[in-house]
Design an enzyme around this catalytic site. Structure first.
Site, mmCIF file in Angstrom:
data_model
loop_
_atom_site.group_PDB
_atom_site.id
_atom_site.type_symbol
_atom_site.label_atom_id
_atom_site.label_comp_id
_atom_site.label_asym_id
_atom_site.label_seq_id
_atom_site.Cartn_x
_atom_site.Cartn_y
_atom_site.Cartn_z
ATOM 1 N N ASP A 195 0.844 -1.267 0.071
ATOM 2 C CA ASP A 195 0.008 0.085 0.176
ATOM 3 C C ASP A 195 0.957 1.252 -0.043
ATOM 4 O O ASP A 195 1.822 1.454 0.701
ATOM 5 C CB ASP A 195 -0.911 -0.079 1.082
ATOM 6 C CG ASP A 195 -0.248 0.105 2.585
ATOM 7 O OD1 ASP A 195 -0.054 1.046 3.059
ATOM 8 O OD2 ASP A 195 0.212 -1.088 3.003
ATOM 9 N N ASP A 283 -9.970 3.364 6.080
ATOM 10 C CA ASP A 283 -8.988 3.401 7.164
ATOM 11 C C ASP A 283 -9.229 4.277 8.317
ATOM 12 O O ASP A 283 -9.128 5.462 8.447
ATOM 13 C CB ASP A 283 -7.629 4.205 6.282
ATOM 14 C CG ASP A 283 -6.693 4.141 7.255
ATOM 15 O OD1 ASP A 283 -6.823 3.535 8.392
ATOM 16 O OD2 ASP A 283 -5.434 4.413 6.723
ATOM 17 N N GLU A 285 -8.014 4.809 12.068
ATOM 18 C CA GLU A 285 -7.078 5.080 13.153
ATOM 19 C C GLU A 285 -7.205 6.128 14.116
ATOM 20 O O GLU A 285 -8.162 6.665 13.739
ATOM 21 C CB GLU A 285 -5.715 5.160 12.247
ATOM 22 C CG GLU A 285 -5.231 4.029 11.381
ATOM 23 C CD GLU A 285 -4.024 4.510 10.383
ATOM 24 O OE1 GLU A 285 -3.131 5.012 11.133
ATOM 25 O OE2 GLU A 285 -3.844 4.326 9.364
#
Length: 398
Positions: A195, A283, A285
């Site tokens: 990635d 994503d 986080e």
């Protein structure tokens, strides 16, 4: 002759009275037989108790196997009939056959005239019977009660009567191919991918492919304001080199609502269902500016994530892949299982086997290092595994 009083029968000596005789020897024999009978009964019960778990296990193993067999066989027979029906109809309507039928018809008994119809009815009944057996076995395997099984058996012939009209051979073939595509591709050994983001700069994707990397995820957007200036070059460059590519959005729940960020992400990503594009990725986080959950409660994080995911599903038809690590999922998502049906891209470094966050069954992608060295990429990069093999990776991208 004088009247003689009959002798009183000696019941103690008659055969019928022997059961009433009680002697020490007789009692000992009776106790012996009782002990033997009790021992045999106990042995039989013990044997049954030992066999019962094995029989139950065999039944549990066999029931789903038979169910899958019936589920596979029923549509096969139905497709066969759908394929044969127009063919037989064309043969029956052929001029030569029609003339022959007109000549022979006056001489054919009524019972024979009805035979083709009877055969068709028998075949249809056979297909319906297969469906009934499959439903019944499925009900038993699933633990349904007798009432549910009876309803399934009654409903099966009705569904057969409602079947679609015969299809052409081309339509049947297309339908069969579509059904095959829904089945899982064969499981294979894990494959690797990378990635990347704007920090990775220019990438020689042909060298990446030659380094046996099969896929990539490219950062498309971050929050409400940032987009990767290298996105198009990296994303399309990977596809042109033969890699399967996907895009990810770095979530910032304190910037705007989930739907707003999802729409912006998809506009940048330019998702296409072309067989080479992985589902969009969310994503998740901790806040990079403070290490917290963006000042939001667990419930608020759930709602934000659901809003994002629902928007992606509405626009692409795909459930987004969820990227997270175990500590974030526990701290900010409360180990929820709300998103358990989404593929999980798990971040876990320097471990032999990653710990799956509570709320998911298993990981699908594993980002196992952020210090990888890959040909075609300057400096270190993230390396990932997809655990189910290349064929299933291609299926995920279709």
């Amino acid at each position: 002759m004088g009247c003689v009083k009959p002798e009183t029968p000696d019941h103690s000596r008659s055969p019928e009275s022997n059961d009433h005789v009680s002697t020490p020897k007789h009692e000992a024999n009776e106790r012996g037989w009782q002990a033997k009978a009790l021992g045999a009964d106990n042995a039989l019960r013990t044997a049954v108790d030992r066999v019962r778990p094995a029989a139950h296990s065999v039944g549990q193993w066999l029931a789903p196997l038979l169910q899958r067999l019936m589920q596979w066989l029923a549509p096969l027979l139905q497709r066969l009939m759908q394929w044969l029906s127009p063919l037989l109809q064309r043969v029956q309507d052929a001029p030569a056959v029609r003339r022959l039928r007109e000549r022979v018809a006056p001489h054919v008994p009524e019972s024979v005239k009805k035979a083709p119809r009877l055969r068709s009815m028998q075949v249809g009944a056979g297909i319906a019977a297969v469906g009934v057996v499959g439903l019944i076995i499925g009900g038993v395997a699933g633990g349904n009660d007798e009432h549910d099984v009876e309803e399934a058996a009654v409903a099966a012939p009705i569904e057969q009567q409602k079947a679609d009209p015969p299809q052409t051979r081309a339509e049947t073939k297309s339908q069969a191919q579509a059904e095959e595509a829904k089945q899982d591709a064969p499981l294979g050994p894990p494959v690797e991918g990378i990635d990347v983001s704007n920090h990775n700069g220019n990438i020689d994707w042909k060298k990446v492919a030659a380094d046996n990397k099969k896929f990539t995820f490219v950062l498309a957007s971050d929050g409400t304001d940032f987009s990767n200036p290298k996105y198009s070059e990296q994303y399309h460059g990977a596809k042109d080199a033969g890699l399967i590519a996907g895009a990810y959005h770095f979530a910032r729940p304190d910037d705007s609502d989930g739907a707003t960020q999802a729409n912006r992400f998809l506009d940048i990503m330019d998702y296409k269902n072309d067989g080479k594009t992985l589902p969009p990725v969310l994503d998740l986080e901790v806040d990079p500016n403070g290490g917290s959950c963006y000042g939001m409660s667990v419930d608020q994080m759930h709602q934000w994530t659901k809003s994002f995911n629902d928007t992606v599903k509405q626009r692409t038809g795909k459930d987004p892949i969820v990227y997270a690590n175990p500590s974030f999922w526990k701290q900010c998502m409360g180990s929820t299982d709300t998103f358990k049906d989404h593929d999980l891209w798990l971040a876990a470094y320097e471990v032999d086997s990653p710990t799956v966050p509570k709320g998911f069954q298993d990981w699908d992608f594993w980002q196992y290092t952020d210090k990888g060295e890959v040909a075609g990429v300057a400096g270190n990069t993230d390396i990932n595994q997809y655990k189910e093999g290349f064929e299933r990776l291609k299926q995920l991208a279709s």
